[in-house]
Design a protein around this motif. Structure first.
Motif, PDB file in Angstrom:
ATOM      1  N   ARG A   1      14.347  20.606  25.002  1.00  0.00           N
ATOM      2  CA  ARG A   1      13.701  19.403  24.099  1.00  0.00           C
ATOM      3  C   ARG A   1      12.741  18.576  25.119  1.00  0.00           C
ATOM      4  O   ARG A   1      13.034  18.430  26.335  1.00  0.00           O
ATOM      5  N   PRO A   2      11.536  18.098  24.256  1.00  0.00           N
ATOM      6  CA  PRO A   2      10.655  17.723  25.137  1.00  0.00           C
ATOM      7  C   PRO A   2      10.935  16.246  25.802  1.00  0.00           C
ATOM      8  O   PRO A   2      11.892  15.546  25.100  1.00  0.00           O
ATOM      9  N   PRO A   3      10.708  15.732  26.813  1.00  0.00           N
ATOM     10  CA  PRO A   3      10.803  14.778  27.647  1.00  0.00           C
ATOM     11  C   PRO A   3      10.639  13.595  26.604  1.00  0.00           C
ATOM     12  O   PRO A   3      11.346  12.394  26.693  1.00  0.00           O
ATOM     13  N   GLU A   4       9.586  13.566  25.848  1.00  0.00           N
ATOM     14  CA  GLU A   4       9.247  12.451  25.294  1.00  0.00           C
ATOM     15  C   GLU A   4      10.045  12.232  24.118  1.00  0.00           C
ATOM     16  O   GLU A   4      10.352  11.168  23.926  1.00  0.00           O
ATOM     17  N   ALA A   5      10.549  13.186  23.448  1.00  0.00           N
ATOM     18  CA  ALA A   5      11.713  13.090  22.189  1.00  0.00           C
ATOM     19  C   ALA A   5      12.921  12.286  22.917  1.00  0.00           C
ATOM     20  O   ALA A   5      13.468  11.800  22.019  1.00  0.00           O
ATOM     21  N   VAL A   6      13.134  12.822  24.340  1.00  0.00           N
ATOM     22  CA  VAL A   6      14.439  12.289  24.676  1.00  0.00           C
ATOM     23  C   VAL A   6      14.197  10.796  24.905  1.00  0.00           C
ATOM     24  O   VAL A   6      15.357   9.969  24.501  1.00  0.00           O
ATOM     25  N   PHE A   7      13.390  10.489  25.626  1.00  0.00           N
ATOM     26  CA  PHE A   7      12.991   8.926  25.661  1.00  0.00           C
ATOM     27  C   PHE A   7      13.090   8.238  24.379  1.00  0.00           C
ATOM     28  O   PHE A   7      13.281   7.038  24.533  1.00  0.00           O
ATOM     29  N   ALA A   8      12.399   8.948  23.407  1.00  0.00           N
ATOM     30  CA  ALA A   8      12.286   7.871  22.172  1.00  0.00           C
ATOM     31  C   ALA A   8      13.551   7.983  21.490  1.00  0.00           C
ATOM     32  O   ALA A   8      13.954   6.839  21.009  1.00  0.00           O
ATOM     33  N   GLN A   9      14.464   8.989  21.824  1.00  0.00           N
ATOM     34  CA  GLN A   9      15.797   8.842  21.112  1.00  0.00           C
ATOM     35  C   GLN A   9      16.660   7.872  21.879  1.00  0.00           C
ATOM     36  O   GLN A   9      17.283   7.115  21.118  1.00  0.00           O
ATOM     37  N   ALA A  10      16.284   7.677  23.022  1.00  0.00           N
ATOM     38  CA  ALA A  10      17.001   6.648  24.096  1.00  0.00           C
ATOM     39  C   ALA A  10      16.575   5.354  23.715  1.00  0.00           C
ATOM     40  O   ALA A  10      17.522   4.474  23.422  1.00  0.00           O
ATOM     41  N   HIS A  11      15.368   5.134  23.173  1.00  0.00           N
ATOM     42  CA  HIS A  11      14.943   3.540  22.835  1.00  0.00           C
ATOM     43  C   HIS A  11      15.587   3.443  21.344  1.00  0.00           C
ATOM     44  O   HIS A  11      15.681   2.367  21.246  1.00  0.00           O
ATOM     45  N   ARG A  12      15.636   4.249  20.608  1.00  0.00           N
ATOM     46  CA  ARG A  12      16.156   4.300  19.145  1.00  0.00           C
ATOM     47  C   ARG A  12      17.451   3.865  19.508  1.00  0.00           C
ATOM     48  O   ARG A  12      18.229   2.944  18.661  1.00  0.00           O
ATOM     49  N   ALA A  13      18.248   4.160  20.244  1.00  0.00           N
ATOM     50  CA  ALA A  13      19.554   4.027  20.517  1.00  0.00           C
ATOM     51  C   ALA A  13      19.941   2.611  21.314  1.00  0.00           C
ATOM     52  O   ALA A  13      21.268   2.264  21.652  1.00  0.00           O
ATOM     53  N   GLY A  14      18.683   2.028  21.835  1.00  0.00           N
ATOM     54  CA  GLY A  14      19.149   1.033  22.441  1.00  0.00           C
ATOM     55  C   GLY A  14      19.201   1.388  24.020  1.00  0.00           C
ATOM     56  O   GLY A  14      19.678   0.243  24.768  1.00  0.00           O
TER      57      GLY A  14
END
Length: 807
Positions: A427-440
């Motif tokens: 999974r691309p790092p950008e997608a992981v960080f975006a998911q983390a921000h969506r999850a708070g």
């Protein structure tokens, strides 16, 4: 004159009476005027003074009665007299010549206005009129008094008529303004209503309107035999498209999706955007589940065709949840929740498919925490659980480092820390960080990445460490807790398109970090998200060029111009420029020629564990480019900056050996002057002899400079001058020369060629466009003129050849 005055009085009096502003009648005024004119005519025909006195006594009584009859309301005459105080003087002087009339007036009971007139008459001296011409003088005075009264009445009535007309015009204007304001208010209200219930990007009904449409459809269903179905459409992996093409590309995709969704529905159906990459479709009057499933299949087929996003074919698939009315779904909210849950089931089954809601899906919903949660809530819960589990790991991520190379020397100036997540596959790092921000949990995950990069041992001395941190994380306590107090040698890289959010708070935090020694870099500069406004506001220490500017730079003049501008901008504000994504050597050479200080990319070094070295071949390319700049061999290349192009011209001028070489140099001046043609002429007495021009065949042509005032001024005063068609003070002789000798050329810029303080020639730049020349072009033309003067000994053979041809 009396006839014209009477016509005006009659019209004005009639209007005034209709307006209720004056008590006079047209018959009164007409009778008085007729009586006074008849009296004057008869007096002039009399032959004796006695008869005149008797007649004047009678005429005085009739004039008095006539004057009293002019008004039914004494206030009118008072207003008339007040309108012009000179009236008292004229009437008093005119009436004082007839003592009989004066006495007769004093004996009558008069209005307050007449009392004022009598008091004025008593203060005047009696005028003795000679017997010989007394009758004529009194008649003239009587006529003068009548004229003044008439004109005063005309003025008064015209003034009142104009005031009434102006009042009507103002009232009509107010009505027009009010009508326009009402229309504009209604249009604005309609626009606001549309914006409140429609998505601004796609124009579809939004989350506020779509449920209302569903509710209305359910209400109609109760009165008809048709059913209602809702399709919940969610795009698969939309975030990857956003990351690859930016937010503008994502918006372009959403607009295309809306168009395809509308194209698959009937005219009676409704498409809506429910938020983000989620869409809804309301099917009204469906006969059953099969019809709704058929619409879903049409949608899946429609999305199989790639969509052009920023010119790139991109395939995106939808996951579709279907819910039909009936049973427990007689409420719009329940129907939408059911469709959302069915869409989540489609995601779980591998995406790019459709699922019809079944009652057993409620069981899954209950197991995840309550019947009233939605599929979106389930996804959010799952995403948060995944990030939380990642953070609980002993090593939640791995850090790799990519060298940042100084393109001037080939040495490593620093390293950029990049995060990798082996536990989450590829999974691309950008997608992981975006998911983390969506999850708070974005700040916590970024803090972990920063801490891991800072803890890596063995960083080479005198190299900087670049850390990627989002604005929201920079402003958080989690990231601040892991940053050291001394930030010297640390570069904090902020993505450009994120700067638009919370900029004021971010600027305050960045200022504090700078005080602790950190440098600030903007990532993806030139990608178009925040633009120069953000660059100016932030004042970064490092400007990192977006890789879209770097790819194919050596083959794209527009990209080279933009990079050159950003380099100059950085130099003005004290910032260095770093290029990302350098893949091939021509890109590297072009970046070095444009004075880009630093570079990253697979050509230089790939990211790796530890502290990877730079590729030897790439380092050698950097040193070769530097050596070419030192020895001047790069001056003959293409795509140079303006400074280097001017340096190349100076270099070539210093080595002129013949007429052809001189012509090539002069032609290269045309590029920097943005001219269509360039000509160099030498001065021979009062004549200019063409030495070099574009046509080559023009050499030897001779012109008398005295015939062209603008040219003469340039040669005599050693200043530049311009002449172009449409110029207010243009030299007509120069314009005629442009028309007759140069065809379609419509503008010329002239600069003197000076050697040893003496004007020896003229440099001319021509344009097919009738335009003034810029200050930069004027300055360059003057500089080229001085350079040509400085090499006159070298071009002496060429000059002698031109002079010989001219003779």
């Amino acid at each position: 004159m009396f006839v014209a005055a009477w016509g005006t009085i009659r019209a004005a009096t009639g209007e005034a009476r209709r307006q209720g502003n004056l008590a006079l009648t047209a018959a009164d005024v007409e009778g008085v005027l007729h009586a006074q004119q008849s009296a004057a005519a008869q007096v002039l025909a009399e032959g004796t003074n006695a008869a005149v006195r008797d007649e004047m006594r009678d005429r005085g009584r009739r004039m008095d009665r006539g004057l009293r009859g002019l008004t039914d309301d004494p206030r009118d005459l008072a207003a008339l007299a007040a309108y012009d105080r000179a009236l008292w003087r004229i009437v008093g002087a005119a009436a004082a010549g007839d003592q009989v009339a004066t006495r007769d007036l004093r004996q009558r009971e008069v209005s307050p206005t007449f009392d004022a007139i009598h008091e004025r008459l008593e203060r005047l001296e009696t005028i003795h009129v000679a017997a010989r011409d007394g009758a004529r003088a009194r008649a003239d005075l009587l006529l003068d008094a009548t004229m003044v009264v008439t004109l005063a009445l005309v003025l008064l009535l015209l003034w009142r008529f104009e005031a009434a007309r102006r009042g009507r015009d103002q009232a009509m204007a107010r009505e027009r303004v009010l009508s326009r304001d009402v229309a504009e208010s209604e249009a604005l209200a309609e626009q606001l209503r549309h914006r409140a219930f429609h998505d601004a990007l796609t124009g579809l009904p939004n989350r506020a309107l779509f449920p209302d449409r569903v509710e209305r459809a359910l209400a109609r269903e109760a009165r008809s035999s048709g059913g209602v179905a809702v399709l919940f459409v969610d795009l698969d992996d939309f975030k990857a498209v956003n990351d690859a093409h930016g937010h503008a590309g994502g918006d372009e995709l959403l607009v295309a999706v809306a168009a395809r969704l509308n194209g698959c529905l009937r005219g009676s159906d409704t498409a809506g955007r429910l938020g983000g990459d989620e869409f809804g479709a309301l099917l009204d009057g469906v006969t059953g589940e099969a019809e709704a499933a058929d619409v879903a299949r049409r949608l899946l087929r429609a999305f199989a065709t790639p969509v052009l996003v920023r010119g790139t074919p991109t395939t995106v698939t939808p996951s579709i949840g279907i819910a039909l009315s009936g049973g427990a779904h007689d409420d719009a909210d329940e129907l939408l929740r059911a469709a959302d849950l069915a869409m989540y089931a489609a995601k779980s089954q591998g995406k790019a498919c459709s699922v019809v809601f079944r009652p057993e899906l409620h069981s899954d919903l209950d197991r995840h925490g309550g019947r009233h949660d939605t599929g979106h809530a389930l996804r959010a819960t799952q995403e948060r659980s995944e990030i939380a589990a990642l953070l609980r790991r002993r090593e939640p991520l791995q850090v790799v480092f990519q060298p940042v190379v100084d393109l001037r020397t080939g040495d490593i100036a620093g390293y950029e820390a990049l995060s990798r997540f082996p536990a989450l596959g590829h999974r691309p790092p950008e997608a992981v960080f975006a998911q983390a921000h969506r999850a708070g949990l974005g700040a916590e995950l970024e803090a972990a990445a920063v801490a891991a990069a800072l803890a890596a041992p063995g960083r080479p001395r005198r190299t900087a460490l670049t850390l990627n941190v989002s604005p929201s994380a920079l402003c958080s306590a989690a990231v601040d807790a892991v940053l050291p107090t001394d930030l010297c040698g640390i570069v904090l890289e902020v993505t450009e398109h994120e700067l638009a959010h919370g900029r004021d708070e971010l600027l305050g935090v960045l200022e504090l970090l700078r005080d602790r020694g950190a440098m600030i870099a903007i990532d993806d500069a030139g990608a178009g998200y925040a633009g120069l406004r953000q660059l100016i506001a932030l004042g970064p220490d490092v400007i990192k060029l977006d890789r879209s500017l770097v790819t194919g730079l050596h083959e794209d003049a527009a990209k080279r111009a933009l990079v050159d501008s950003l380099v100059r901008f950085g130099a003005r504000i004290g910032a260095q420029v770093c290029a990302e994504g350098i893949e091939v050597e021509p890109e590297l050479r072009t970046l070095a020629e444009l004075d880009v200080a630093y570079g990253q990319g697979y050509l230089l070094a790939r990211p790796g564990r530890g502290w990877p070295p730079v590729e030897e071949a790439a380092a050698m390319a950097c040193t070769v480019a530097l050596q070419r700049a030192l020895d001047g061999s790069e001056l003959g290349g293409t795509g140079l900056s303006d400074d280097r192009a001017m340096a190349a011209i100076s270099e070539r001028l210093a080595r002129i050996g013949g007429r052809r070489e001189l012509r090539e140099v002069v032609l290269s001046m045309a590029t920097l002057l943005h001219a269509d043609e360039v000509s160099f002429s030498v001065l021979d007495g009062h004549d200019l002899v063409v030495t070099v021009d574009h046509r080559f065949a023009g050499a030897g042509e001779r012109w008398d400079a005295r015939e062209f005032p603008a040219t003469q001024r340039v040669l005599a005063r050693q200043v530049a001058a311009q002449v172009f068609a449409g110029q207010r003070d243009a030299d007509e002789a120069e314009l005629a020369c442009l028309r007759e000798l140069h065809g379609d050329l419509r503008s010329v810029l002239m600069a003197p060629v000076v050697a040893g303080g003496v004007t020896v020639g003229l440099l001319e730049a021509f344009s097919f466009e009738a335009r003034p020349w810029t200050r930069t072009e004027i300055t360059r033309a003057r500089l080229f003129g001085h350079q040509l003067g400085g090499v006159m000994p070298l071009v002496e053979p060429v000059v002698r050849e031109a002079l010989a041809l001219g003779r």
